[in-house]
Design an enzyme around this catalytic site. Sequence first.
Site, PDB file in Angstrom:
ATOM      1  N   TYR A 247       0.842  -1.203   0.000  1.00 34.51           N
ATOM      2  CA  TYR A 247       0.000   0.000   0.000  1.00 34.51           C
ATOM      3  C   TYR A 247       0.879   1.256   0.000  1.00 34.51           C
ATOM      4  CZ  TYR A 247      -3.147   3.635   1.838  1.00 34.51           C
ATOM      5  OH  TYR A 247      -3.847   4.810   2.038  1.00 34.51           O
TER       6      TYR A 247
ATOM      7  N   TRP B 111      -5.428   8.767   9.278  1.00 35.85           N
ATOM      8  CA  TRP B 111      -6.447   8.407  10.287  1.00 35.85           C
ATOM      9  C   TRP B 111      -7.705   9.265  10.179  1.00 35.85           C
ATOM     10  CZ3 TRP B 111      -3.632   7.064  15.550  1.00 35.85           C
ATOM     11  CH2 TRP B 111      -2.769   5.989  15.328  1.00 35.85           C
TER      12      TRP B 111
HETATM   13  N1  LIG Z   1      -9.032   6.552   5.513  1.00 36.37           N
HETATM   14  C1  LIG Z   1      -7.843   6.925   6.001  1.00 36.37           C
HETATM   15  O1  LIG Z   1      -7.636   6.970   7.234  1.00 36.37           O
HETATM   16  C2  LIG Z   1      -6.723   7.339   5.083  1.00 36.37           C
HETATM   17  C3  LIG Z   1      -5.443   7.522   5.640  1.00 36.37           C
HETATM   18  C4  LIG Z   1      -4.393   7.931   4.816  1.00 36.37           C
HETATM   19  C5  LIG Z   1      -4.627   8.172   3.470  1.00 36.37           C
HETATM   20  N2  LIG Z   1      -5.858   7.984   2.941  1.00 36.37           N
HETATM   21  C6  LIG Z   1      -6.037   8.250   1.500  1.00 36.37           C
HETATM   22  O2  LIG Z   1      -7.170   9.086   1.298  1.00 36.37           O
HETATM   23  C7  LIG Z   1      -7.855   8.712   0.118  1.00 36.37           C
HETATM   24  C8  LIG Z   1      -9.317   8.453   0.418  1.00 36.37           C
HETATM   25  O3  LIG Z   1      -9.406   7.380   1.353  1.00 36.37           O
HETATM   26  P1  LIG Z   1     -10.811   6.847   1.908  1.00 36.37           P
HETATM   27  O4  LIG Z   1     -10.566   6.357   3.288  1.00 36.37           O
HETATM   28  O5  LIG Z   1     -11.888   7.827   1.651  1.00 36.37           O
HETATM   29  O6  LIG Z   1     -11.017   5.572   0.963  1.00 36.37           O
HETATM   30  P2  LIG Z   1     -12.194   4.497   1.009  1.00 36.37           P
HETATM   31  O7  LIG Z   1     -13.258   4.888   1.973  1.00 36.37           O
HETATM   32  O8  LIG Z   1     -11.550   3.162   1.154  1.00 36.37           O
HETATM   33  O9  LIG Z   1     -12.789   4.622  -0.463  1.00 36.37           O
HETATM   34  C9  LIG Z   1     -12.021   4.236  -1.569  1.00 36.37           C
HETATM   35  C10 LIG Z   1     -12.732   4.665  -2.823  1.00 36.37           C
HETATM   36  O10 LIG Z   1     -11.949   4.228  -3.948  1.00 36.37           O
HETATM   37  C11 LIG Z   1     -12.806   3.541  -4.832  1.00 36.37           C
HETATM   38  N3  LIG Z   1     -12.091   2.508  -5.568  1.00 36.37           N
HETATM   39  C12 LIG Z   1     -11.427   1.435  -5.077  1.00 36.37           C
HETATM   40  N4  LIG Z   1     -10.957   0.680  -6.098  1.00 36.37           N
HETATM   41  C13 LIG Z   1     -11.337   1.306  -7.244  1.00 36.37           C
HETATM   42  C14 LIG Z   1     -11.181   1.020  -8.620  1.00 36.37           C
HETATM   43  N5  LIG Z   1     -10.542  -0.086  -9.042  1.00 36.37           N
HETATM   44  N6  LIG Z   1     -11.672   1.887  -9.527  1.00 36.37           N
HETATM   45  C15 LIG Z   1     -12.343   2.984  -9.139  1.00 36.37           C
HETATM   46  N7  LIG Z   1     -12.538   3.310  -7.844  1.00 36.37           N
HETATM   47  C16 LIG Z   1     -12.057   2.470  -6.917  1.00 36.37           C
HETATM   48  C17 LIG Z   1     -13.882   2.927  -3.946  1.00 36.37           C
HETATM   49  O11 LIG Z   1     -15.007   2.600  -4.736  1.00 36.37           O
HETATM   50  P3  LIG Z   1     -16.038   1.453  -4.260  1.00 36.37           P
HETATM   51  O12 LIG Z   1     -16.975   2.112  -3.300  1.00 36.37           O
HETATM   52  O13 LIG Z   1     -16.694   1.023  -5.529  1.00 36.37           O
HETATM   53  O14 LIG Z   1     -15.239   0.366  -3.613  1.00 36.37           O
HETATM   54  C18 LIG Z   1     -14.141   4.084  -2.974  1.00 36.37           C
HETATM   55  O15 LIG Z   1     -15.001   5.035  -3.551  1.00 36.37           O
HETATM   56  C19 LIG Z   1      -7.103   7.504  -0.461  1.00 36.37           C
HETATM   57  O16 LIG Z   1      -6.246   7.940  -1.477  1.00 36.37           O
HETATM   58  C20 LIG Z   1      -6.292   6.975   0.710  1.00 36.37           C
HETATM   59  O17 LIG Z   1      -5.106   6.345   0.278  1.00 36.37           O
HETATM   60  C21 LIG Z   1      -6.930   7.574   3.714  1.00 36.37           C
END
Ligand SMILES: NC(=O)c1ccc[n+]([C@@H]2O[C@H](COP(=O)([O-])OP(=O)(O)OC[C@H]3O[C@@H](n4cnc5c(N)ncnc54)[C@H](OP(=O)(O)O)[C@@H]3O)[C@@H](O)[C@H]2O)c1
Length: 298
Positions: free
Chosen positions: A131, A156
């Site tokens: 990742y 987070w």
């Molecule tokens: N959550 C955290 O604490 C955290 C921490 C550090 C960084 N980030 C970064 O922040 C960003 C947003 O994170 P998040 O937590 O909001 O993510 P999330 O809730 O896991 O949502 C991921 C999104 O990506 C979509 N996705 C996954 N695979 C895909 C594909 N093959 N084609 C098109 N769309 C796809 C998912 O669609 P589906 O609904 O169809 O699955 C969903 O809409 C990411 O870049 C992540 O790396 C998040």
Amino acid sequence: MVRMNDGRKILITGASGRLGSTLRQAYAVRHLVLSPTRQELDLSRPEKLAEILRPMDFDLCIHCAAITSPDVCEREPELAERVNAQSPAVIASECQRRGARLIHLSTDYVFGGEGDTPLSESDATAPVSTYGRTKLTAESAVLQACPSALVARVSWLFGGAQACFPEQMLAQARAGREVEAIGDKWSVPTCMDDIAVWLELLWQQEPAVHGLLHLCNSGLATWQTFAQAALDIAYKKGLLEQPATVKGNRLEAFTGFLAKRPRYTPMANQKLVSLLGESPRSWQDALSAHLGRSALRL
Ligand SMILES: NC(=O)c1ccc[n+]([C@@H]2O[C@H](COP(=O)([O-])OP(=O)(O)OC[C@H]3O[C@@H](n4cnc5c(N)ncnc54)[C@H](OP(=O)(O)O)[C@@H]3O)[C@@H](O)[C@H]2O)c1
């Protein structure tokens, strides 16, 4: 597309996810928001992306979509490479071609986690998982293809409409179960509603804010102190009948993870402070405001 009034034409990827849905909700009031589903914009097929993106009408892209589970990335490294690393490069090229602004979301997991002081944008990266590695590859590919892009590292996430870690901890406490969380892994809990406000302030700045930026609330936490704060705030607000203590576990002792997790990745937010002209509120204040707002649906 949600048409409300004049403003930016924003493409938000990953709008069914935690951050994407929060941003879509925040921006649809003043901007045109285009939020394709995974079926409409499938990042697992980077070779098809340019063709799909070309007819889409946007002048700002906020690229949130990613495979965010470190364990899924570890299990399916080729898929993670396509979705998390190759596709962002294609999106960046398309933004560069049409002169659109790009905000690409990245993560504190690009760091190795061996230190003990908060990390700045210039600190060395050393991801310990697929990742982290794929997200790091994306950072440089995005900046190479679109040098005006803003690469915003977050950590987070909580807040917004979807349940995150604090709600999960609260649900366990309310069910009368013992709440346990890792007590020796640090980062900065960050409120997605705050991210929505910061990004809008940042994309309006001239000259354009670009390059790496740590986008996080102030302070730092372990999963244990994060969970404890959520339970303490919930108790004070009458969302929990009894006070509860979170039991701390050691990261090392946790065998449920497939991917290795970095131990210490709190990000320093001085660059954000200077861009905003003020310090972001503490994560505890943001958490308190969030739990107060969500009281009715908890
Ligand atoms: N959550 C955290 O604490 C955290 C921490 C550090 C960084 N980030 C970064 O922040 C960003 C947003 O994170 P998040 O937590 O909001 O993510 P999330 O809730 O896991 O949502 C991921 C999104 O990506 C979509 N996705 C996954 N695979 C895909 C594909 N093959 N084609 C098109 N769309 C796809 C998912 O669609 P589906 O609904 O169809 O699955 C969903 O809409 C990411 O870049 C992540 O790396 C998040």
